[in-house]
Write an enzyme that holds these catalytic residues in place. Structure first.
Site, short mmCIF file in Angstrom:
data_model
loop_
_atom_site.label_atom_id
_atom_site.label_comp_id
_atom_site.label_asym_id
_atom_site.label_seq_id
_atom_site.Cartn_x
_atom_site.Cartn_y
_atom_site.Cartn_z
N TYR A 28 -18.09 62.93 52.79
CA TYR A 28 -19.43 63.42 52.72
C TYR A 28 -19.88 64.58 53.08
O TYR A 28 -19.08 65.73 52.59
CB TYR A 28 -20.39 62.30 53.90
CG TYR A 28 -22.22 62.26 53.37
CD1 TYR A 28 -21.84 62.27 52.15
CD2 TYR A 28 -22.76 63.02 54.14
CE1 TYR A 28 -23.52 61.43 51.51
CE2 TYR A 28 -23.65 62.20 53.91
CZ TYR A 28 -23.93 62.38 52.67
OH TYR A 28 -25.49 62.50 52.04
N LYS B 264 -23.20 58.04 50.38
CA LYS B 264 -23.16 57.20 51.23
C LYS B 264 -23.25 55.93 51.68
O LYS B 264 -23.01 54.81 52.91
CB LYS B 264 -25.39 57.28 51.04
CG LYS B 264 -25.55 58.81 51.36
CD LYS B 264 -26.18 59.22 52.77
CE LYS B 264 -26.88 60.25 53.56
NZ LYS B 264 -26.82 60.32 54.83
#
Length: 646
Positions: A194, A265
């Site tokens: 991420y 996510k």
């Protein structure tokens, strides 16, 4: 803050029938793996009698079908082609045919099935039972050794994007190993999967694109979104992360290439929150892009048109939200991600009363920042109501954080929300938000327009407002200048400075700058990770106000309780649960967030607190309420350990 009211329905979609006309002679019996029989590629609509389909049937016995070319009746056809002796359509290139294949997930196919592949970890017995002899080297190794080997390889890469691509490739070849790796080395790999690396991956998504991940819904699918959702192979979806790519991190409009955000996510939903990978659906809504560089990029994978707005945009989003409810029910979590400010607030307000919606940029960020502020009170003393807050940035994140802080102050101090807002000031691109600007600012900024003379520069606002807490959500790097930080240090013995913009290049200041310019007195946290800083013989460990602390556990809490609506009190419960995870040893290092290495335990505790609040508010539907919610959360988490095959 906007109170969310979600509702969704869970119904099972019927797989359309298969119309491939195969005439087979007497079948022979063979041993099959515990996988599936796959006929064909994608799900066709009910109206298409020859629609392509995917049929999966779990093997309950050790028998299946085996055919040879001679077993197939020569004149049987598929989609009108003339079948030859090998079972292939002898059609010209101009004749349309149905592309199809008949395969059992064993042998070569099993090794290429990411859900079941174990690589060299297949035991000798499994290799014999599932036709893997000769397809693998003779050695058998454990999953732990596989993890060690891949980490060794990843550490050879000098470029973070190379590590990202290697991890994405692993996810597509061996799903359980991917999650085992991420869980075991979360602190090292989180910045790879991420922020900040995912930002660069999205910018270059067209160039590095190898295979699709997630569901792409564009304007071309308008009127057909219900059928498009049915093309996704998994039917029991619990969490959807959706973006339209207009405001990816601090990088702006990346259009269809924003898919890296939902994929990343949802990887964290599984690794950190324990939600099954098969229950996660990443979605990108492609309505075009206003990014000229992408429109002129030959490798761009999205619609080559200017971004649709107004009624056209609203109709597509409404069709999507309606189709989600029809396909997956009212208890599926829909997380909005990286929408532009105007759309983010509008979508949250519009669907908060009908769907289980959650905006991580507004609510997730607010919850994790509030947790850090609650923890920081240990250093500075007092309560939140004793402090004065100044924000640089008045978009989704800034106003969302401000509203949740005000809500916490209101509840704890028993004062009206409007009164609690008076200690919170915001600065946008035009300066301090004050009453005289009320008619010209967006609706979500108006609650923060207080009586004061206009101020243009941030440093002047700091001198005038005299904040104890400075929070950056501007998306503009190096805006917390030396003058700003030094002024904060003159006003406060321990100034709280949160530089939250992502990625690292957009951070308002670095950890080293914050500690150095404040003579080591700042309580600092950032949105992107920074290395520990040594100042005058003392080592400071900067905290990372990463939403990954909150949203995986928050989502798990919604799922395990069967919640039908998100309530602001659930966000407060999540913040307080996270703040409680700080130990004395963390405070000694100046930390206001716990280490990520215990994130699964933290997520379970957050899930338990969120679920408890849902039951308290009467929003939970999974009855009766479990006695031990934390234990229930832990037991429901996905395990990446390999399973043994018969």
């Amino acid at each position: 803050m906007i109170s969310l009211t979600p509702s969704l329905f869970l119904n099972k979609t019927v797989v359309p029938g298969c119309s491939t006309r195969l005439s087979l002679r007497q079948p022979r019996t063979i041993i099959t793996p515990p996988a599936s029989l796959r006929v064909f590629s994608s799900l066709g609509s009910n109206q298409d009698p020859t629609g392509s389909v995917l049929i999966e049937t779990t093997a309950t016995s050790s028998s299946s079908l085996e055919t040879s070319a001679a077993d197939i009746v020569p004149k049987s056809t598929v989609s009108g082609g003339v079948q030859d002796v090998y079972g292939e359509d002898a059609a010209t290139e101009d004749m349309p045919i149905t592309p199809w294949s008949l395969s059992v997930a064993s042998g070569y196919t099993l090794l290429r099935d990411p859900h079941h592949n174990k690589g060299l970890a297949f035991s000798h017995r499994e290799r014999d039972a599932h036709y893997l002899r000769g397809l693998l080297p003779p050695t058998v190794i454990s999953q732990d050794l596989q993890v060690k080997k891949i980490m060794h390889t990843l550490r050879q890469y000098q470029v973070p994007l190379q590590k990202y691509m290697a991890m994405m490739d692993l996810q597509e070849t061996n799903e359980r190993l991917f999650y085992k790796l991420l869980i075991d080395h979360v602190e090292e790999l989180l910045p790879v999967i991420y922020t900040p690396t995912v930002g660069e991956a999205c910018q270059k998504y067209g160039s590095i694109f190898l295979r699709p991940q997630g569901l792409f819904i564009s304007l071309k699918e308008k009127g057909k979104i219900h059928e498009v959702l049915r093309n996704w192979p998994e039917k029991n979806i619990q969490v959807i992360v959706v973006t339209d790519g207009e405001r990816i991190l601090g990088l702006g409009d990346l259009g269809c290439q924003g898919m890296g955000i939902p994929v990343g996510k949802l990887s964290l939903y599984t690794a950190l929150g324990g939600v099954r990978p098969s229950a996660c659906l990443p979605v990108t809504i492609d309505v075009g892009t206003n990014n000229e560089k992408l429109l002129n990029d030959e490798f761009y994978i999205g619609l080559r048109q200017r971004r649709a707005t107004g009624e056209e945009y609203s109709e597509l989003m409404h069709e999507f939200m309606t189709a989600v409810k029809q396909n997956y029910g009212e208890k599926v979590v829909i997380q909005f991600e990286d929408f532009a400010n105007h759309n983010a607030f509008d979508l949250l307000a519009k669907y908060g009363t009908t769907h289980l919606v959650f905006n991580d940029d507004i609510q997730g960020t607010a919850s994790v920042v509030l947790a850090g502020l609650i923890a920081a009170l240990r250093f500075v003393g007092g309560s939140l109501s004793d402090h004065r807050f100044l924000f640089l940035g008045a978009g989704e994140a800034g106003t969302g954080i401000a509203e949740l802080i005000a809500l916490e102050i209101s509840k704890k101090s028993h004062i009206p929300l409007e009164e609690a807002r008076k200690n919170i000031w915001l600065v946008d691109s035009k300066g301090l938000i004050v009453s005289s600007r009320k008619e010209s600012i967006q609706h979500f900024k108006k609650p923060w327009a207080h009586d004061h003379e206009p101020i243009r520069e941030l440093v002047d606002a700091v001198k005038a407002i005299k904040p104890t807490v400075l929070i950056g959500t501007s998306g503009v790097g190096q805006t917390f200048t030396q003058d700003v930080v030094e002024t904060m240090a003159k006003l406060n013995e321990k100034p709280i400075i949160l530089s939250l913009s992502n990625p690292t290049s957009q951070s308002e200041c670095t950890a080293e700058e914050a500690y150095t310019w404040s003579q080591g007195r700042a309580i600092f946290a950032s949105g992107s990770p920074f290395a520990p800083v040594e100042y005058e013989g003392k080592t400071f460990v900067p905290g990372q106000a990463n939403n990954a602390y909150i949203f995986p556990g928050f989502g798990l809490g919604l799922i395990m309780s069967g919640t039908i609506r998100v309530h602001d009190d659930m966000l407060l419960a999540a913040s307080e649960a996270l703040a409680e995870e700080l130990m004395e040893e963390h405070y000694e290092k100046g930390m206001i967030y716990p280490p990520f290495r215990n994130i699964r335990k933290i997520s379970a505790r957050i899930a338990a607190k969120v679920a408890a609040k849902a039951y308290e508010l009467g929003l939970a539907t999974r009855l009766p309420q479990p006695k031990e919610l934390e234990q229930c959360a832990e037991s429901s988490m996905y395990s990446p350990s390999y399973r043994s095959y018969r």
